[in-house]
Design a protein around this motif. Structure first.
Motif, short mmCIF file in Angstrom:
data_model
loop_
_atom_site.label_atom_id
_atom_site.label_comp_id
_atom_site.label_asym_id
_atom_site.label_seq_id
_atom_site.Cartn_x
_atom_site.Cartn_y
_atom_site.Cartn_z
N SER A 1 0.82 -1.20 0.00
CA SER A 1 0.00 0.00 0.00
C SER A 1 0.86 1.26 0.00
CB SER A 1 -0.93 0.02 1.22
OG SER A 1 -1.82 -1.07 1.15
N THR A 2 1.96 1.22 0.71
CA THR A 2 2.84 2.39 0.76
C THR A 2 3.39 2.70 -0.63
OG1 THR A 2 3.43 1.68 2.98
CG2 THR A 2 4.76 3.42 2.01
N THR A 3 3.73 1.66 -1.37
CA THR A 3 4.19 1.84 -2.74
C THR A 3 3.13 2.58 -3.56
OG1 THR A 3 5.52 -0.17 -2.65
CG2 THR A 3 4.91 0.63 -4.84
N ALA A 4 1.87 2.13 -3.43
CA ALA A 4 0.79 2.74 -4.19
C ALA A 4 0.56 4.19 -3.76
CB ALA A 4 -0.49 1.92 -4.02
N LEU A 5 0.58 4.43 -2.48
CA LEU A 5 0.34 5.79 -1.97
C LEU A 5 1.44 6.74 -2.44
CD1 LEU A 5 -0.84 4.94 1.66
CD2 LEU A 5 -2.24 5.91 -0.15
N ALA A 6 2.68 6.26 -2.44
CA ALA A 6 3.79 7.11 -2.87
C ALA A 6 3.72 7.36 -4.37
CB ALA A 6 5.12 6.48 -2.48
N ALA A 7 3.34 6.32 -5.14
CA ALA A 7 3.24 6.48 -6.59
C ALA A 7 2.15 7.50 -6.93
CB ALA A 7 2.96 5.13 -7.26
N ALA A 8 1.11 7.56 -6.11
CA ALA A 8 0.02 8.50 -6.35
C ALA A 8 0.31 9.85 -5.69
CB ALA A 8 -1.29 7.93 -5.80
N ARG A 9 1.45 9.97 -5.07
CA ARG A 9 1.88 11.18 -4.37
C ARG A 9 0.95 11.56 -3.22
NH1 ARG A 9 4.57 16.53 -6.77
NH2 ARG A 9 4.72 17.04 -4.57
N LEU A 10 0.43 10.57 -2.56
CA LEU A 10 -0.37 10.85 -1.37
C LEU A 10 0.51 10.82 -0.12
CD1 LEU A 10 -3.63 8.92 -2.26
CD2 LEU A 10 -3.23 11.39 -2.29
N ILE A 11 1.67 10.20 -0.24
CA ILE A 11 2.70 10.34 0.80
C ILE A 11 4.02 10.62 0.07
CG2 ILE A 11 1.60 8.85 2.53
CD1 ILE A 11 3.51 6.63 1.64
N PRO A 12 4.94 11.31 0.73
CA PRO A 12 6.17 11.70 0.03
C PRO A 12 7.12 10.53 -0.16
CG PRO A 12 6.19 12.49 2.30
CD PRO A 12 4.85 11.87 2.09
N ALA A 13 7.74 10.48 -1.34
CA ALA A 13 8.80 9.51 -1.59
C ALA A 13 10.12 10.15 -1.21
CB ALA A 13 8.81 9.11 -3.06
N ARG A 14 11.01 9.37 -0.67
CA ARG A 14 12.31 9.91 -0.29
C ARG A 14 13.21 10.02 -1.52
NH1 ARG A 14 17.00 7.40 1.12
NH2 ARG A 14 18.35 8.51 2.59
N ARG A 15 13.00 9.11 -2.44
CA ARG A 15 13.86 9.05 -3.62
C ARG A 15 13.08 8.30 -4.69
NH1 ARG A 15 18.36 6.39 -5.49
NH2 ARG A 15 17.96 4.55 -4.24
N GLY A 16 13.49 8.43 -5.94
CA GLY A 16 12.90 7.64 -7.00
C GLY A 16 12.20 8.50 -8.03
N HIS A 17 11.56 7.81 -8.98
CA HIS A 17 10.99 8.47 -10.13
C HIS A 17 9.66 7.80 -10.44
CE1 HIS A 17 11.16 10.67 -13.94
NE2 HIS A 17 10.66 9.57 -14.50
N VAL A 18 8.59 8.61 -10.61
CA VAL A 18 7.29 8.04 -10.94
C VAL A 18 6.73 8.79 -12.14
CG1 VAL A 18 4.92 7.64 -10.18
CG2 VAL A 18 6.78 7.43 -8.53
N GLU A 19 6.37 8.06 -13.18
CA GLU A 19 5.71 8.66 -14.34
C GLU A 19 4.32 8.08 -14.48
OE1 GLU A 19 7.67 8.37 -18.16
OE2 GLU A 19 9.52 9.15 -17.26
N ILE A 20 3.34 8.97 -14.65
CA ILE A 20 2.01 8.49 -14.96
C ILE A 20 1.63 9.03 -16.32
CG2 ILE A 20 -0.43 8.64 -14.34
CD1 ILE A 20 0.54 8.49 -11.40
N ASP A 21 1.45 8.13 -17.26
CA ASP A 21 1.18 8.48 -18.64
C ASP A 21 2.21 9.50 -19.16
OD1 ASP A 21 -0.41 7.88 -20.82
OD2 ASP A 21 -1.58 9.72 -20.61
#
Lengths: 335, 341
Positions: B62-82
């Motif tokens: 769930s934390t992965t999903a929340l961070a990918a949706a930017r509902l919680i902050p990621a410390r590092r990494g890259h997320v692209e949506i479309d």
């Protein structure tokens, strides 16, 4: 397994438990008859509200009253009718002869006592052991449910244990007095699947060792298949099907049982590229107001329904052996 | 990877995602410890496909999903949506991005506002994001009710007047209202009665076929995942340990944890003895607070070697559609070595 000729250890005979509701008095258990032999395993399955847990509470003498009351039938345990037993006597039976473990071990343990104290308390209360002897036996019991370093762990409080460990502690408490019957109400629903496998292995090993009969309440047909020999399917307070697990899973007679099995995506060894849609049981379980009506209560959701189902209650009928179903139009053939 | 191949740009692309939480340690002056909730997770999902995220509680699904949706902050990494770099968005652009990612939650009893009528529950995201004109929103709501199998007269009811299954239909309608690129289903049927689960799972699959939806599907139920997902990633204490197409993961799992997980599921097939061949692992997952060096499964792994405890195995491709992070991938697991107790 016990000898088929000796009488059952526990026998529910036309047991009816009524609840007082705004819509009048309704039978939440409706003329339920179940036998359990010594050392046997029995699964109780069905959707929420079907009466699985109420059956367990009735056996334990823990039906909340009000609104509940015994309205007929009997619960025979060692030739004694528990529906007529005094509260004091029921307290003796609970824990000593019949124990229960619940779904959520955290809420069943007392957070302000160590687990060792909680197990020892049961032993002092029911087995008249002294303080030291009870503690030593508690540590032994923790060891028997595969808790590592039991001597040290006995001093832990419930919050210091993982969910799987807590459920082991509950099992240790339940088995402390070597009960003849253990009722497990969704004992692994809150646990992860690898931990669930550990708990089931433990229960099976303890059963083989102690000869305790197990009533397992679950909604998971896989769990039933793995853990029990016989299964009772309940719907709206009634038994709709009963039989050996293998027969029921391979050839369910009642359309509800068939639906319960087919509507769940079970893990398959053969994986197809594009799975078929699941079979749906349409609609929802009946409301309490409909309980007890003299008809098939599954009729509104049933693919095989006829006029007869809506006007006349089907009784349990056997189709050879121990397999019986309450249905006017039972299905034949594999699931 | 297969997820990218056919249909071009992935709907969701996650690279080296890391989420940590600071947790208090015992002692007044002790430094806070780090909880490694998500620790270097990468995956992508192609349009119209479903990726399953499985693992036990606390594994970071769930934390992965929340961070990918930017509902919680990621410390590092890259997320692209479309194709849009989500982690760098701010202000109005971020707000507008919300319409592209929507959630279906586990518990339709607590995730729907009890004070709103059903039509307003479904309509709220459209109002909030300013999608369509008010008149269009009303007809969109009617269309959504039809789509998820609710009746028009139910629009004016409150959530508590619905059954659990119908409430989840409402949750689905709300989630797809803004025509999101990605729908994150977080244990969408776990709180529902067995007989109702099939209704919702069939609905999700039908909506995917009809509208080309892309799902990130989180579940602890391996039967449900096998039924719903084209591809599956298995997580263990914050990391993906194995990822493969449905067929490969369920027929030829390589990671000992995946193999233990699959073998732990009780089978309802009366002709199978599911206890035979079971890989029973003992103990619990390690604490995600200051986790051990090396492979995090090593402490429970029946075939771990010294190297597993010192060196973290990277997630590498064994086949084009099969990645696994294990020094001992595919090694035989002897029954004697595992059945301890």
């Amino acid at each position: 397994m016990s000898e088929p000729h000796s009488g059952p250890l526990l026998s529910l005979r036309d047991l009816t438990v009524e609840f007082a509701t705004r819509d009048g008095t309704v039978p939440v258990l409706d003329r339920l008859s179940i036998d359990l032999d010594a050392g046997a395993t029995l699964g109780l399955v069905g959707e929420s509200g079907c009466g699985k847990s109420m059956t367990a509470l009735a056996i334990m003498g823990l039906v909340p009253s009000p609104p509940g009351r015994f309205a007929g039938g009997s619960i025979l345990f060692a030739d004694e009718d528990l529906t007529r037993a005094s509260d004091a006597h029921l307290r003796d039976i609970r824990g000593n002869s019949i124990s229960m473990i619940f779904q959520e071990p955290m809420t069943s343990l007392n957070p302000v006592y160590t687990i060792g104290e909680q197990i020892a308390e049961v032993l002092r209360r029911h087995q008249d052991l002294g303080r030291r002897a009870a503690w030593e036996r508690a540590v032994e019991l923790l060891d028997s449910v595969s808790i590592p370093l039991p001597g040290r762990r006995a001093h832990d409080y419930p919050h210091q244990l993982s969910g799987g460990m807590r459920q082991r502690v509950m099992i240790a408490i339940a088995l402390a007095c070597r009960p003849r019957i253990l009722i497990a109400d969704e004992p692994t629903t809150a646990l992860d699947v690898t931990v669930q496998a550990q708990i089931f292995d433990l229960l099976q090993a303890l059963r083989e060792e102690t000869g305790t009969a197990i009533i397992l309440i679950t909604h998971d047909m896989g769990v039933v298949a793995e853990m029990t020999e016989r299964v009772v399917v309940m719907y709206a307070g009634r038994m709709v099907e009963e039989g050996p697990v293998r027969d029921i899973l391979s050839e369910p007679h009642h359309p509800y049982t068939r639906g319960l099995i087919a509507s769940v995506p079970h893990l398959h060894a053969e994986v197809s590229d594009e799975p078929e849609d699941l079979l749906e049981i349409p609609g929802i379980v009946p409301s309490l107001a409909e309980f007890g009506q003299e008809r098939c209560l599954f009729a509104p959701r049933c693919p095989r329904v006829s006029d007869r189902c809506r006007s006349e209650q089907p009784l349990l009928r056997g189709s050879g052996g121990w397999h019986k179903a309450a249905c006017w139009h039972p299905e034949a053939g594999p699931a | 990877m297969s997820a990218v191949s056919a249909s071009g740009r992935p709907v969701l692309k996650v690279r080296d995602l890391e989420v940590r939480f600071s947790v208090k340690r015992e002692g007044l002056f002790a430094k806070p410890s780090q909880l490694y909730a998500v620790d270097g997770v990468s995956f992508e999902i192609a349009p119209g496909r479903t990726l399953g995220l499985v693992g036990e509680s606390g594994s970071g699904k769930s934390t992965t999903a929340l961070a990918a949706a930017r509902l919680i902050p990621a410390r590092r990494g890259h997320v692209e949506i479309d194709g849009v770099d989500v982690l760098s968005l701010e202000g109005e652009a971020l707000r507008q991005q919300r319409r592209n990612v929507q959630f279906i939650f586990q518990d339709p009893y607590s995730s729907l506002n009890p004070r709103l009528r059903a039509r307003d529950v479904v309509r709220e995201p459209l109002d909030r994001l300013g999608i369509d004109s008010p008149a269009e929103r009303a007809s969109r709501v009617a269309e959504l009710f039809r789509d998820v199998g609710l009746r028009p007269e139910q629009e004016r009811l409150f959530p508590h007047q619905f059954s659990g299954g119908q409430r989840q239909r409402l949750g689905v309608a709300r989630a797809i209202a803004s025509r999101p690129k990605l729908v994150i289903c977080d244990e969408p049927v776990s709180a529902l009665d067995v007989a109702v689960q099939a209704q919702i799972l069939n609905l999700l699959r039908r909506l995917q076929r009809e509208h080309g939806l892309t799902y990130l599907f989180i579940s602890h139920d391996l039967g449900v995942v096998q039924h719903m997902c084209n591809e599956v990633a298995v997580m263990y204490t914050g990391r993906i340990v194995e990822q493969a197409s449905r067929v490969r993961l369920f027929t030829r799992p390589l990671h000992p944890y995946t193999r233990a997980l699959l073998s732990s599921v009780p089978s309802a097939d009366p002709t199978l003895d599911s206890r035979a061949g079971r890989i029973l692992i003992t103990g619990d997952p390690p604490s995600p607070i200051d986790p051990p060096q090396g492979c995090r499964f090593a402490s429970r792994c029946p075939i771990a070697i010294e190297r597993c405890r010192s060196e973290t195995p990277p997630l590498v491709a064994h086949e084009p559609d099969h990645r696994v992070a294990c020094h001992r991938a595919g090694e035989p697991i002897g029954a004697d070595a595992t059945r301890t107790h």
